[in-house]
Design a protein around this motif. Structure first.
Motif: not given
Lengths: 461, 461
Positions: B89, B91, B132, B157, B188
């Motif tokens: 994911g 951030y 996430l 991440f 996502d």
């Protein structure tokens, strides 16, 4: 005195008065009359007042005439000549940015010696204050020798030429009776090839169009919508690409209606000019004339119509990459016209052409940016023959009758509003850097320009 | 406890912990980790540190790993499971301008009641912090129930996804042994139609190209040069217009090499989805799918390659009109690829195509803006069947195997650098306004998203 004797006296007067004439021109050039910049509005008016005072001092009935924009300067000599002649020039100048590229302050004129002769360095020296003053100095010398101005002169000096002349047409319409003459003399053009006197006898017309094609109501993600949603840039590219065929001919139906082939005389004249397309292109980094198959370069430049894309924009064109499928695309397109091509019909044909490329989901919007037909002067008017001879006497070689690929709207306006032809004679050179930093005007152009007008006036009075 | 019993306990734990999970998400959302803006570099790092601390608190071996850009957060659970799984994911978040279009401060999250249920309002709520955190909350509940984390999880991440992931490929290459797993889970993407769980099993590839066509060494006067000098905008328009034929097919030689028609199974599956191209276009002001003749909209969106012009610029495109014949014109063009189309071959074919339109006086320059092949996952991997069933159990309807017209480069990078397929499962909705003002994420997406991962992990552990 015979006419020849008085003309010689006028020419002699011009020669002896050259330094004083240059001083006057420099005073005029010190006024930063940038018409497009509102901060210079006072300077534009100051230049008009300077001119009015000069002309009044010579005995003209001169006045400043307000418009919605910058003022006109209008002046008349006493009536009663063979036929009224109008003289047109403009006293406004182009902006000067980028200032850093100038070798000296643009409004601090200098007479400079160069290996090719003396030049006047300043913004406006060539375009058009120096050229305009060739008229004025010719009138002055005439008055000094004859004791009076030539009769039936109408002077019209504009202060908005460099910003699109928005007030000119209304002013011509509102003052048509006062301004109508048998012929307009315009001094805003060049010598041919830098040395040969020339009379521009035909100018291309112009149709300006802006086209905006819209699709979705926002920019889309080209991954999610690519292949499903209409792309306005592609629609625009397809419409523009199809404006010309493989032979370089414009494809709009009826586009060539009214285009006339060169007469054998004019073709012979033009072919004898030595129009050097290779040299012209070479100066800007090109070498091969493109254009219509089967036409000579001089013919394409002056006597053939064309279509050009002047600007295009759409989607993301900055640094890097964005995968947008844009909401709209736009282009500016212009057509140069010759003969009797009809601007309105060509505008309509262009719009129909673009509409033919629109998918159901796209809309189109058009904006008109000017339209004027070509100007073709009646060179059988004896004034042209007389002026040609007068210019030949001054410059030692025949004046050329040439065309111009550009459009000088004032010539079309004089024709359409006042019904008069124009005679375009100018003494600028193609290295004068008009509209660019370090503009100059040759002292030779200025001195022989004034002498040329004295000869032409003598021939036509 | 049996597996079903422990799964029920994990799901129950998630339900009871929802408010606390939302509090944690809100704390994460308060960090303005805008990766593209250098002024927010400290915030991006703060978000990485926040994540590292969260993961370390859960028992992961978590660390911040510096790159030439923003850092990666990498975490591992104890080794020893059936097969390692990687979870990806990002951030970082998109910029927030124009701030004036936001109803509330973008980094002051709020849980808001709406007629359609509760939503989390903040930049990054949906893309990608909320998604996430569905991973993280699933791992937390698992640990709470089992007393330990699932084994063999690798978490990666990223903090540069919204600014093009410049450090990702080098990082994958430099840490391939550590990061290689049997499958990458990427959170996502969206639900299908806003309610149905979906696994994206194929993504289009992308070739990005910028083309610059140059003619004269300066902008020319279109009156003087129009019809003689090559016009780079026209050359560009002709090259771009010819990229597609009248049937909407891309004309580059060999372009369709490697494009595969849908298998009958996949065609049946996709046709049963009720892909509503009309509604999708209707939301952006369009109505008619264009594209290739004879192809269905869902096929064109997900399984057919396309060419799009993303941006174009040349000449004068500002207010008013300038009759320039421009020195250059440029465009950004992208191709979406499917099947085994070769990005390098398509880039070369495009360049040859453009060169074929160049007149002798024009030059062309190309700039490469990324290239990646399409990703087609091996859905015969039993993990896909298991995940599909787990998602169906959670959402009350079968998970759809869908395509995506977009390109998610990370999936291609995982394949090409680490040799692993990706399973793309996400819970965003198409009204989440990602990349736009007033981004939101449904609390339902967040809660059932975490439950979905708990089910998928149970099925794959």
């Amino acid at each position: 005195m015979t006419q020849d004797t008085t003309l010689d006296a006028v020419l002699d007067r011009l020669d002896r008065g050259l330094d004083a004439a240059l001083d006057r021109l420099c005073a005029f050039l010190r006024i930063p009359s940038i018409s497009t910049d509102p901060a210079h509005a006072g300077d534009v008016r100051a230049a008009a007042e300077w001119l009015r005072d000069e002309l009044a001092g010579l005995g003209f009935d001169a006045s400043i005439r307000d418009t919605a924009g910058h003022p006109m300067v209008v002046a008349r000599s006493q009536p009663g000549g063979a036929r009224p002649l109008l003289f047109y020039g403009h006293y406004d100048v182009q902006p000067v940015d980028p200032l850093s590229l100038w070798d000296r302050p643009p409004f601090d004129p200098l007479i400079d010696d160069t290996p090719d002769g003396k030049v006047i360095r300043a913004r406006g020296a060539s375009d058009d204050k120096g050229q305009l003053m060739t008229f004025v100095e010719a009138f002055r010398a005439w008055r000094d020798v004859h004791g009076e101005l030539p009769s039936d002169l109408i002077l019209l000096f504009e202060g908005e030429e460099e910003s699109g002349s928005p007030s000119l047409r209304p002013f011509l319409r509102d003052n048509a009776d006062e301004l109508r003459a048998s012929l307009a003399m315009i001094c805003d053009t060049e010598l041919f090839g830098g040395t040969r006197p020339a009379i521009v006898t035909q100018l291309r017309g112009l149709v300006g169009e802006e086209v905006v094609i819209r699709g979705a109501d926002r920019d889309l993600h080209s991954g999610l919508f690519g292949g499903l949603a209409a792309n306005p840039i592609m629609v625009l590219a397809q419409a523009l690409a199809a404006l010309k065929d493989a032979d370089g001919r414009v494809t709009l139906p009826g586009f060539y209606d009214g285009v006339q082939d060169l007469t054998p005389d004019l073709r012979r004249d033009w072919e004898s000019l030595g129009f050097d397309a290779g040299a012209m292109l070479g100066r800007v980094g090109l070498s091969d004339p493109i254009g219509e198959r089967g036409r000579t370069p001089v013919e394409m430049a002056w006597n053939r119509p064309t279509a050009e894309i002047n600007g295009i924009a759409g989607g993301y064109a900055g640094e890097g990459f964005k995968t947008v499928l844009p909401a709209e695309a736009r282009a500016k397109v212009s057509f140069r016209l010759t003969g009797t091509q009809d601007p309105a019909a060509i505008r309509a044909a262009f719009r129909d052409h673009v509409r033919g490329f629109l998918p159901p989901d796209c809309t189109v919007e058009f904006h008109e940016h000017g339209g004027s037909p070509a100007s073709v002067m009646d060179t059988s008017d004896p004034a042209f023959t007389a002026a040609r001879r007068a210019l030949g006497d001054e410059w030692g070689q025949d004046a050329a009758f040439i065309g111009s690929g550009g459009s000088i709207p004032i010539a079309g306006d004089f024709k359409s509003i006042l019904g008069m032809d124009s005679m375009l004679v100018g003494f600028a050179r193609d290295d004068d850097r008009i509209h660019s930093p370090n503009e100059k005007y040759d002292v030779n152009s200025f001195a022989k320009g004034a002498r040329s007008w004295a000869r032409i006036i003598a021939a036509l009075r």
